[in-house]
Design an enzyme around this catalytic site. Structure first.
Site, PDB file in Angstrom:
ATOM      1  NE  ARG A  38      -4.135   1.903   2.371  1.00 44.37           N
ATOM      2  CZ  ARG A  38      -4.335   2.545   3.620  1.00 44.37           C
ATOM      3  NH1 ARG A  38      -3.662   2.830   4.181  1.00 44.37           N
ATOM      4  NH2 ARG A  38      -5.406   3.166   3.083  1.00 44.37           N
ATOM      5  CG  HIS A  42      -1.130   5.502  -0.674  1.00 39.99           C
ATOM      6  ND1 HIS A  42      -2.759   6.088   0.870  1.00 39.99           N
ATOM      7  CD2 HIS A  42      -2.402   4.464  -0.332  1.00 39.99           C
ATOM      8  CE1 HIS A  42      -3.509   5.690   0.908  1.00 39.99           C
ATOM      9  NE2 HIS A  42      -3.486   4.398  -0.042  1.00 39.99           N
ATOM     10  CB  SER A  52       6.177  12.768  -2.113  1.00 40.74           C
ATOM     11  OG  SER A  52       5.006  12.150  -2.561  1.00 40.74           O
ATOM     12  CG  ASN A  70      -1.686   8.519   3.553  1.00 36.48           C
ATOM     13  OD1 ASN A  70      -1.641   7.661   2.839  1.00 36.48           O
ATOM     14  ND2 ASN A  70      -1.027   9.847   3.175  1.00 36.48           N
ATOM     15  CG  HIS A 169      -8.548  -4.136  -1.000  1.00 40.20           C
ATOM     16  ND1 HIS A 169      -9.363  -2.695  -1.723  1.00 40.20           N
ATOM     17  CD2 HIS A 169      -7.298  -2.952  -1.277  1.00 40.20           C
ATOM     18  CE1 HIS A 169      -9.002  -1.637  -1.349  1.00 40.20           C
ATOM     19  NE2 HIS A 169      -7.484  -2.027  -0.571  1.00 40.20           N
TER      20      HIS A 169
HETATM   21  C1  HEM Z   1      -9.626   1.522  -5.810  1.00 40.66           C
HETATM   22  C2  HEM Z   1      -9.629   2.500  -5.012  1.00 40.66           C
HETATM   23  C3  HEM Z   1      -9.036   2.095  -3.070  1.00 40.66           C
HETATM   24  C4  HEM Z   1     -10.038   2.181  -2.255  1.00 40.66           C
HETATM   25  C5  HEM Z   1     -10.831   3.042  -1.946  1.00 40.66           C
HETATM   26  C6  HEM Z   1      -8.757   1.911  -1.146  1.00 40.66           C
HETATM   27  C7  HEM Z   1      -9.398   1.931   0.272  1.00 40.66           C
HETATM   28  C8  HEM Z   1      -7.908   1.606   1.045  1.00 40.66           C
HETATM   29  C9  HEM Z   1      -8.306   1.865   2.355  1.00 40.66           C
HETATM   30  C10 HEM Z   1     -10.276   2.736   2.600  1.00 40.66           C
HETATM   31  C11 HEM Z   1      -7.754   0.554   3.582  1.00 40.66           C
HETATM   32  C12 HEM Z   1      -8.079   0.740   4.435  1.00 40.66           C
HETATM   33  C13 HEM Z   1      -7.122   1.664   4.874  1.00 40.66           C
HETATM   34  C14 HEM Z   1      -7.109   1.099   6.760  1.00 40.66           C
HETATM   35  O1  HEM Z   1      -8.779   1.489   6.873  1.00 40.66           O
HETATM   36  O2  HEM Z   1      -6.647   2.414   7.592  1.00 40.66           O
HETATM   37  C15 HEM Z   1      -6.759  -0.032   2.165  1.00 40.66           C
HETATM   38  C16 HEM Z   1      -6.327  -0.488   2.496  1.00 40.66           C
HETATM   39  C17 HEM Z   1      -5.291  -1.285   2.154  1.00 40.66           C
HETATM   40  N1  HEM Z   1      -4.947  -0.781   0.447  1.00 40.66           N
HETATM   41 FE1  HEM Z   1      -6.359   0.171  -0.572  1.00 40.66          FE
HETATM   42  N2  HEM Z   1      -7.642   1.224  -1.559  1.00 40.66           N
HETATM   43  C18 HEM Z   1      -8.181   1.089  -2.922  1.00 40.66           C
HETATM   44  C19 HEM Z   1      -6.711   0.987  -4.577  1.00 40.66           C
HETATM   45  C20 HEM Z   1      -5.622  -0.023  -3.843  1.00 40.66           C
HETATM   46  C21 HEM Z   1      -4.687  -0.232  -4.671  1.00 40.66           C
HETATM   47  C22 HEM Z   1      -4.296  -0.056  -6.115  1.00 40.66           C
HETATM   48  C23 HEM Z   1      -4.032  -1.212  -3.622  1.00 40.66           C
HETATM   49  C24 HEM Z   1      -1.823  -1.445  -4.546  1.00 40.66           C
HETATM   50  C25 HEM Z   1      -1.973  -2.063  -5.686  1.00 40.66           C
HETATM   51  C26 HEM Z   1      -4.335  -1.198  -2.337  1.00 40.66           C
HETATM   52  C27 HEM Z   1      -3.534  -1.174  -1.686  1.00 40.66           C
HETATM   53  C28 HEM Z   1      -4.101  -1.931   0.091  1.00 40.66           C
HETATM   54  C29 HEM Z   1      -3.876  -3.018   0.842  1.00 40.66           C
HETATM   55  C30 HEM Z   1      -2.412  -3.416   0.635  1.00 40.66           C
HETATM   56  C31 HEM Z   1      -4.195  -2.392   1.955  1.00 40.66           C
HETATM   57  C32 HEM Z   1      -3.885  -3.485   3.595  1.00 40.66           C
HETATM   58  C33 HEM Z   1      -3.071  -2.629   4.355  1.00 40.66           C
HETATM   59  C34 HEM Z   1      -2.795  -2.342   5.685  1.00 40.66           C
HETATM   60  O3  HEM Z   1      -2.985  -3.912   6.371  1.00 40.66           O
HETATM   61  O4  HEM Z   1      -1.261  -1.940   6.198  1.00 40.66           O
HETATM   62  N3  HEM Z   1      -5.264  -0.675  -2.433  1.00 40.66           N
HETATM   63  N4  HEM Z   1      -7.308   0.269   0.731  1.00 40.66           N
HETATM   64 CA    CA Z   2       5.191  10.285  -3.839  1.00 40.44          CA
END
Ligand code: HEM
Ligand code: CA
Ligand code: CA
Length: 294
Positions: A38, A42, A52, A70, A169
């Site tokens: 992630r 970001h 950054s 973040n 996800h």
């Molecule tokens: C499509 C739009 C996306 C949205 C709206 C989104 C949103 C989110 C949100 C809200 C969380 C939970 C954060 C929290 O509750 O603290 C999350 C977690 C995560 N996202 Fe996304 N995300 C998106 C796309 C992506 C992409 C493109 C990737 C990587 C290629 C990604 C990788 C992850 C990972 C691996 C987690 C878990 C992180 C952890 O457990 O520390 N996400 N995302």
């Molecule tokens: Ca950047």
């Protein structure tokens, strides 16, 4: 301008060093693979893949760490610091923090059973960050399909890329605050999933309580994310948008039954995401410490 062999002469041990450090970080804490993946996302969505996201705030410098997507959410900075310190020890000021993020993301996916891809290298690190861009350009979990597609197309990524990259996800955790409305108010969610998520996500408290984004296999990089969506088991509102009677349904259905196709598309999309607006040549710098400008 990026190239796969960028460090072959200048720091041949860079990639093995990152791989070993990522594996040991995941062995210490199995969630870390998700967190590192992630970080790269970001980073790339805010001023391109330029490190950054890693810059700390100071009294005179505003970074991205306190941006809404973040804050209290991004993690893994200490692992990146540790990798950077190792690499500075073997090849001082050669390997950028932005490239470390790109390679760490790949190694995380591979370590959890996902696909591999060739990481293009040679990104340099920024001397700036943008809190506003982090707030505006990182897609929100409240987005509908159209807004999700638009936020990716703004970065040169297609709807196909967006649907494939969302498969990230299949690992990792989300905080209650990001799915509370979905489990209490939405109807396109499996009742048993909603009930079980509510136990750790009360109506009015517990914003930072976490639950897996893929309840089936939270630590395996596989296609269960898409299988879940077919069963209305998307945790985030934005997740379920990929299977909700719209134009994403057919690709989601394909990935749910064909993991190889998902892996091929995910790998290609990660390379594209990694190519967003890199700093090359003599612009930017190679930071000594990923948290601050030299
Ligand atoms: C499509 C739009 C996306 C949205 C709206 C989104 C949103 C989110 C949100 C809200 C969380 C939970 C954060 C929290 O509750 O603290 C999350 C977690 C995560 N996202 Fe996304 N995300 C998106 C796309 C992506 C992409 C493109 C990737 C990587 C290629 C990604 C990788 C992850 C990972 C691996 C987690 C878990 C992180 C952890 O457990 O520390 N996400 N995302
Ligand atoms: Ca950047
Ligand atoms: Ca999974």
């Amino acid at each position: 301008q990026l190239s796969a062999n960028f460090y072959d002469k200048s720091c041949p041990n860079a990639l093995p060093t990152i791989r070993i450090a990522v594996r040991s970080a995941i062995a210490r804490e199995n969630r870390m693979g998700a967190s590192l993946l992630r970080l790269h996302f970001h980073d790339c969505f805010v001023n391109g893949c330029d490190g950054s996201v890693l810059l700390d705030d100071t009294p005179t410098f505003t970074g991205e760490k306190t941006a809404a997507p973040n804050n209290n959410s991004l993690r893994g900075f200490d692992v990146i610091d540790n990798i950077k310190a190792h690499i500075e020890g073997i090849c001082p000021q050669v390997v950028s923090c932005a490239d470390i993020l790109a390679v760490a993301a790949r190694e995380s996916v591979v370590a959890l059973g996902g696909p591999t891809w060739v990481v293009q290298l040679g990104r340099r690190d920024s001397t700036t960050a943008s809190l506003d861009t982090a707030n505006n350009d990182i897609p929100a979990p409240t987005f509908d399909l159209g807004d999700l597609t638009k936020s990716f197309s703004n970065k040169g990524l297609s709807a196909t890329d967006m649907i494939a990259l969302s498969g990230a996800h299949t690992i990792g955790q989300a905080r209650c605050v990001n799915f509370r409305n979905r489990i209490y108010s939405e109807t396109n969610i499996d009742t048993s999933l909603a009930t079980s998520l509510k136990s750790n996500c009360p109506n009015t408290t517990g914003d930072n309580n976490i639950s897996p984004l893929d309840a089936s296999t939270p630590y395996a990089f596989d296609n269960f994310y898409y299988k879940n969506l077919l069963n209305k088991k998307g945790v985030l509102h934005s997740d379920q948008q990929l299977f909700n009677g719209g134009s994403a349904d057919s690709q989601t259905t394909t990935y749910s039954s064909n993991m190889a196709t998902f892996f091929t598309d995910f790998s290609a999309a990660m390379v594209k995401m990694g190519n967003i607006n890199p700093i090359t040549g003599s612009s930017g710098q190679i930071r000594k410490n990923c948290r601050k400008v030299n």
